[in-house]
Design a protein around this motif. Structure first.
Motif, short mmCIF file in Angstrom:
data_model
loop_
_atom_site.label_atom_id
_atom_site.label_comp_id
_atom_site.label_asym_id
_atom_site.label_seq_id
_atom_site.Cartn_x
_atom_site.Cartn_y
_atom_site.Cartn_z
N GLY A 100 0.83 -1.19 0.00
CA GLY A 100 0.00 0.00 0.00
C GLY A 100 0.87 1.24 0.00
N VAL A 101 1.83 1.28 -0.93
CA VAL A 101 2.82 2.37 -0.99
C VAL A 101 2.32 3.39 -1.99
CG1 VAL A 101 5.24 2.94 -1.27
CG2 VAL A 101 4.60 0.66 -0.49
N THR A 102 1.73 4.46 -1.53
CA THR A 102 1.14 5.46 -2.42
C THR A 102 2.21 6.16 -3.24
OG1 THR A 102 -0.67 5.81 -0.88
CG2 THR A 102 -0.29 7.51 -2.55
N GLY A 103 2.06 6.09 -4.58
CA GLY A 103 2.95 6.82 -5.47
C GLY A 103 4.37 6.31 -5.48
N ASP A 104 4.61 5.08 -5.05
CA ASP A 104 5.97 4.55 -4.99
C ASP A 104 5.95 3.09 -5.40
OD1 ASP A 104 8.69 4.34 -4.49
OD2 ASP A 104 8.59 5.36 -2.56
N THR A 105 7.11 2.45 -5.33
CA THR A 105 7.25 1.04 -5.69
C THR A 105 7.23 0.19 -4.44
OG1 THR A 105 8.48 1.51 -7.71
CG2 THR A 105 8.88 -0.61 -6.68
N CYS A 106 6.58 -0.98 -4.52
CA CYS A 106 6.55 -1.87 -3.37
C CYS A 106 7.91 -2.51 -3.13
CB CYS A 106 5.49 -2.95 -3.59
SG CYS A 106 5.28 -4.04 -2.18
N LEU A 107 8.54 -3.03 -4.19
CA LEU A 107 9.86 -3.66 -4.08
C LEU A 107 10.74 -3.16 -5.21
CD1 LEU A 107 12.02 -5.76 -3.22
CD2 LEU A 107 10.77 -7.46 -4.58
N THR A 108 11.86 -2.56 -4.86
CA THR A 108 12.88 -2.17 -5.84
C THR A 108 14.03 -3.16 -5.77
OG1 THR A 108 12.33 0.19 -5.72
CG2 THR A 108 14.51 -0.38 -6.55
N VAL A 109 14.41 -3.68 -6.92
CA VAL A 109 15.52 -4.62 -7.01
C VAL A 109 16.58 -4.00 -7.92
CG1 VAL A 109 16.23 -6.97 -7.56
CG2 VAL A 109 13.89 -6.53 -6.79
N GLY A 110 17.73 -3.66 -7.35
CA GLY A 110 18.78 -3.04 -8.14
C GLY A 110 19.13 -1.66 -7.62
#
Length: 208
Positions: A100-110
């Protein structure tokens, strides 16, 4: 109901994350490791990942982990983030990452500043609970990554932009594998973005 292949959890993982009540714990499975705990699942899991500076495995035990204030981040080479099998919203059990991350990414890889390599994410469900996330998973500057046995679900309309974004705009993202996964409900299931189409050509997809 959505389904994906299931593999046995790695109980020899370097860190084992689990929940008791509203608290998330990450327990080291090796001598001298630091234990982490707190009410923010994102912080606790990120601390376990960051502690494995030479790579390793973080097993997230079956349960529901809400990611809201702090998105998940894997920016260490050689990390495996794995669950105890994905489970759709119509099924019980398994490892469920409620995003439930408003305006963002739940999981960033890298990492946009330098390429990261040999990172795997497998055997878990990512579900957007608000429809407000920008990307469910954002692979950014990632080489030789592997996304296996995942369910990515958007079931609050189609507001979330992308299920899986392979981003080679800042640094090249390539030679990644997406396999045995189920992505549904998003405006875009998989998005390849880059200054060159080679970013998509250098990634492979199978049994999705």
């Amino acid at each position: 109901a959505a389904s994906a292949a299931v593999t046995a959890p790695n109980l020899n993982a370097d860190y084992i994350a689990f929940k008791i009540g509203s608290t998330t714990y990450a327990s080291p499975n090796f001598t001298g490791g630091t234990a982490y705990s707190g009410s923010d699942s994102g912080i606790v899991i990120n601390e376990a990942v960051a502690a494995l500076t030479n790579g390793g495995t973080v097993l997230v035990k079956a349960g529901t982990y809400t990611i809201s204030a702090t998105p998940l981040l894997i920016d260490v080479d050689g990390i495996i983030l794995e669950g105890e099998s994905p489970s759709s919203t119509l099924q019980l059990g398994g490892t469920r990452i409620q995003c439930g991350v408003t305006g963002d990414t739940c999981l960033t890889v890298g990492d946009t500043s330098s390429n990261k390599q040999n990172i795997s994410v497998r055997d878990m469900l990512f579900n957007d609970t608000t429809g407000a996330s920008t990307n469910m998973i954002h692979a950014d500057g990632l080489w030789y990554g592997r996304f296996s046995n995942l369910i990515l679900e958007e079931n609050v309309g189609s507001n979330s932009a992308t299920g899986l974004r392979l981003d080679g705009n800042a640094t090249f993202t390539g030679w990644n594998v997406v396999e045995n996964s189920y992505i549904t409900g998003f405006k875009t299931a998989v998005l390849c973005t880059a200054t060159s189409s080679d970013n998509c050509n250098a990634n492979s997809f199978s049994n999705n």
